[in-house]
Design a protein around this motif. Sequence first.
Motif, mmCIF file in Angstrom:
data_model
loop_
_atom_site.group_PDB
_atom_site.id
_atom_site.type_symbol
_atom_site.label_atom_id
_atom_site.label_comp_id
_atom_site.label_asym_id
_atom_site.label_seq_id
_atom_site.Cartn_x
_atom_site.Cartn_y
_atom_site.Cartn_z
ATOM 1 N N ALA A 85 -31.627 16.538 -4.439
ATOM 2 C CA ALA A 85 -32.629 17.121 -5.334
ATOM 3 C C ALA A 85 -32.593 18.644 -5.282
ATOM 4 C CB ALA A 85 -34.018 16.614 -4.980
ATOM 5 N N ALA A 86 -32.154 19.181 -4.150
ATOM 6 C CA ALA A 86 -32.065 20.633 -3.996
ATOM 7 C C ALA A 86 -30.728 21.180 -4.490
ATOM 8 C CB ALA A 86 -32.263 21.013 -2.535
ATOM 9 N N GLY A 87 -29.887 20.302 -5.033
ATOM 10 C CA GLY A 87 -28.596 20.743 -5.544
ATOM 11 C C GLY A 87 -27.539 20.908 -4.467
ATOM 12 N N ARG A 88 -27.750 20.306 -3.310
ATOM 13 C CA ARG A 88 -26.790 20.412 -2.203
ATOM 14 C C ARG A 88 -26.366 19.012 -1.756
ATOM 15 N NH1 ARG A 88 -25.859 25.135 0.389
ATOM 16 N NH2 ARG A 88 -23.978 23.948 0.848
ATOM 17 N N SER A 89 -25.807 18.259 -2.678
ATOM 18 C CA SER A 89 -25.376 16.900 -2.352
ATOM 19 C C SER A 89 -24.287 16.887 -1.283
ATOM 20 C CB SER A 89 -24.901 16.171 -3.607
ATOM 21 O OG SER A 89 -23.860 16.885 -4.223
ATOM 22 N N ASP A 90 -23.539 17.990 -1.152
ATOM 23 C CA ASP A 90 -22.524 18.067 -0.099
ATOM 24 C C ASP A 90 -23.161 17.975 1.286
ATOM 25 O OD1 ASP A 90 -23.719 20.568 -0.558
ATOM 26 O OD2 ASP A 90 -21.929 21.689 0.021
ATOM 27 N N LEU A 91 -24.281 18.660 1.469
ATOM 28 C CA LEU A 91 -24.978 18.596 2.757
ATOM 29 C C LEU A 91 -25.570 17.215 2.984
ATOM 30 C CD1 LEU A 91 -26.813 22.063 2.676
ATOM 31 C CD2 LEU A 91 -24.601 21.484 3.716
ATOM 32 N N GLY A 92 -26.060 16.597 1.929
ATOM 33 C CA GLY A 92 -26.595 15.239 2.036
ATOM 34 C C GLY A 92 -25.520 14.246 2.434
ATOM 35 N N GLU A 93 -24.322 14.436 1.903
ATOM 36 C CA GLU A 93 -23.212 13.543 2.241
ATOM 37 C C GLU A 93 -22.843 13.657 3.726
ATOM 38 O OE1 GLU A 93 -20.387 10.699 1.901
ATOM 39 O OE2 GLU A 93 -21.791 11.284 0.328
ATOM 40 N N VAL A 94 -22.814 14.876 4.245
ATOM 41 C CA VAL A 94 -22.519 15.058 5.672
ATOM 42 C C VAL A 94 -23.636 14.439 6.512
ATOM 43 C CG1 VAL A 94 -22.133 16.721 7.533
ATOM 44 C CG2 VAL A 94 -21.136 17.130 5.291
ATOM 45 N N ALA A 95 -24.878 14.613 6.089
ATOM 46 C CA ALA A 95 -26.007 14.031 6.819
ATOM 47 C C ALA A 95 -25.912 12.510 6.839
ATOM 48 C CB ALA A 95 -27.331 14.475 6.195
ATOM 49 N N ARG A 96 -25.503 11.902 5.719
ATOM 50 C CA ARG A 96 -25.321 10.446 5.699
ATOM 51 C C ARG A 96 -24.183 10.028 6.629
ATOM 52 N NH1 ARG A 96 -27.174 11.491 0.686
ATOM 53 N NH2 ARG A 96 -25.144 11.874 -0.256
ATOM 54 N N GLY A 97 -23.170 10.885 6.748
ATOM 55 C CA GLY A 97 -22.082 10.610 7.697
ATOM 56 C C GLY A 97 -22.580 10.639 9.133
ATOM 57 N N VAL A 98 -23.459 11.595 9.451
ATOM 58 C CA VAL A 98 -24.053 11.657 10.793
ATOM 59 C C VAL A 98 -24.843 10.378 11.051
ATOM 60 C CG1 VAL A 98 -25.755 12.842 12.237
ATOM 61 C CG2 VAL A 98 -24.120 14.179 10.898
ATOM 62 N N LEU A 99 -25.619 9.948 10.068
ATOM 63 C CA LEU A 99 -26.395 8.716 10.219
ATOM 64 C C LEU A 99 -25.485 7.504 10.429
ATOM 65 C CD1 LEU A 99 -29.103 9.291 7.489
ATOM 66 C CD2 LEU A 99 -29.485 9.141 9.951
ATOM 67 N N ALA A 100 -24.387 7.454 9.687
ATOM 68 C CA ALA A 100 -23.443 6.342 9.845
ATOM 69 C C ALA A 100 -22.846 6.348 11.249
ATOM 70 C CB ALA A 100 -22.337 6.430 8.794
ATOM 71 N N MET A 101 -22.539 7.530 11.769
ATOM 72 C CA MET A 101 -21.967 7.617 13.113
ATOM 73 C C MET A 101 -22.989 7.204 14.175
ATOM 74 S SD MET A 101 -18.873 8.256 12.811
ATOM 75 C CE MET A 101 -18.718 8.166 14.577
ATOM 76 N N ILE A 102 -24.239 7.612 13.989
ATOM 77 C CA ILE A 102 -25.268 7.246 14.964
ATOM 78 C C ILE A 102 -25.503 5.744 14.928
ATOM 79 C CG2 ILE A 102 -27.736 7.464 15.507
ATOM 80 C CD1 ILE A 102 -27.491 10.411 14.567
ATOM 81 N N GLY A 103 -25.457 5.163 13.741
ATOM 82 C CA GLY A 103 -25.692 3.726 13.603
ATOM 83 C C GLY A 103 -24.485 2.866 13.908
ATOM 84 N N HIS A 104 -23.347 3.481 14.181
ATOM 85 C CA HIS A 104 -22.128 2.726 14.470
ATOM 86 C C HIS A 104 -22.307 1.936 15.758
ATOM 87 C CE1 HIS A 104 -17.960 1.672 14.386
ATOM 88 N NE2 HIS A 104 -17.670 2.343 15.474
ATOM 89 N N GLN A 105 -22.176 0.627 15.656
ATOM 90 C CA GLN A 105 -22.489 -0.256 16.788
ATOM 91 C C GLN A 105 -21.402 -0.312 17.859
ATOM 92 O OE1 GLN A 105 -25.513 -1.685 17.142
ATOM 93 N NE2 GLN A 105 -26.013 -0.482 15.342
ATOM 94 N N THR A 106 -20.157 -0.263 17.473
ATOM 95 C CA THR A 106 -19.076 -0.438 18.428
ATOM 96 C C THR A 106 -18.925 0.772 19.330
ATOM 97 O OG1 THR A 106 -17.945 -1.752 16.774
ATOM 98 C CG2 THR A 106 -16.642 -1.053 18.669
ATOM 99 N N GLY A 107 -19.269 0.613 20.585
ATOM 100 C CA GLY A 107 -19.081 1.673 21.565
ATOM 101 C C GLY A 107 -20.142 2.761 21.529
ATOM 102 N N GLY A 108 -21.167 2.612 20.737
ATOM 103 C CA GLY A 108 -22.217 3.626 20.672
ATOM 104 C C GLY A 108 -21.791 4.816 19.852
#
Length: 153
Positions: A85-108
Amino acid sequence: MTPVRVFTPPNRLAKVLIETGGRTADEAAATAGAHIEELGPSLRRAVDIQVLRLIELHRTGEPALSWRAPELSDAAMQLAEIAGAAGRSDLGEVARGVLAMIGHQTGGPRADVIDLHLSALALLHGGSGAAGQASDVILRRLQDLRAAIGVSE
């Protein structure tokens, strides 16, 4: 066999809404767009706050990233929600990547890959979104990295 006849009833609700001064979907969308533009400076400040929060967590060092996962997750979620919404979808994409990494079950959570995502976040934030093709390359490489280690988006 009888031929099929398609019948579309008249949209009486639309007629009532328009006659009583109600808004059409196009008008509602235009109004929402105008409100988002009004909120632009506030949204950009909120994005900056969340990015700085993530960078501050990043500065604690790679070993601390694993045990600070709840804080990272909270800041990344807030950034992911407002960045587009702030026009920075690139930052949102990286943030979603961080969330995916934190939620990654195999090996923590993989602190090294989270560290790389946060470094990319700092780099993209400093570029103010104008990097265009360079930011696309960074985002694609981060996505390829997540896919290579088996993290589902």
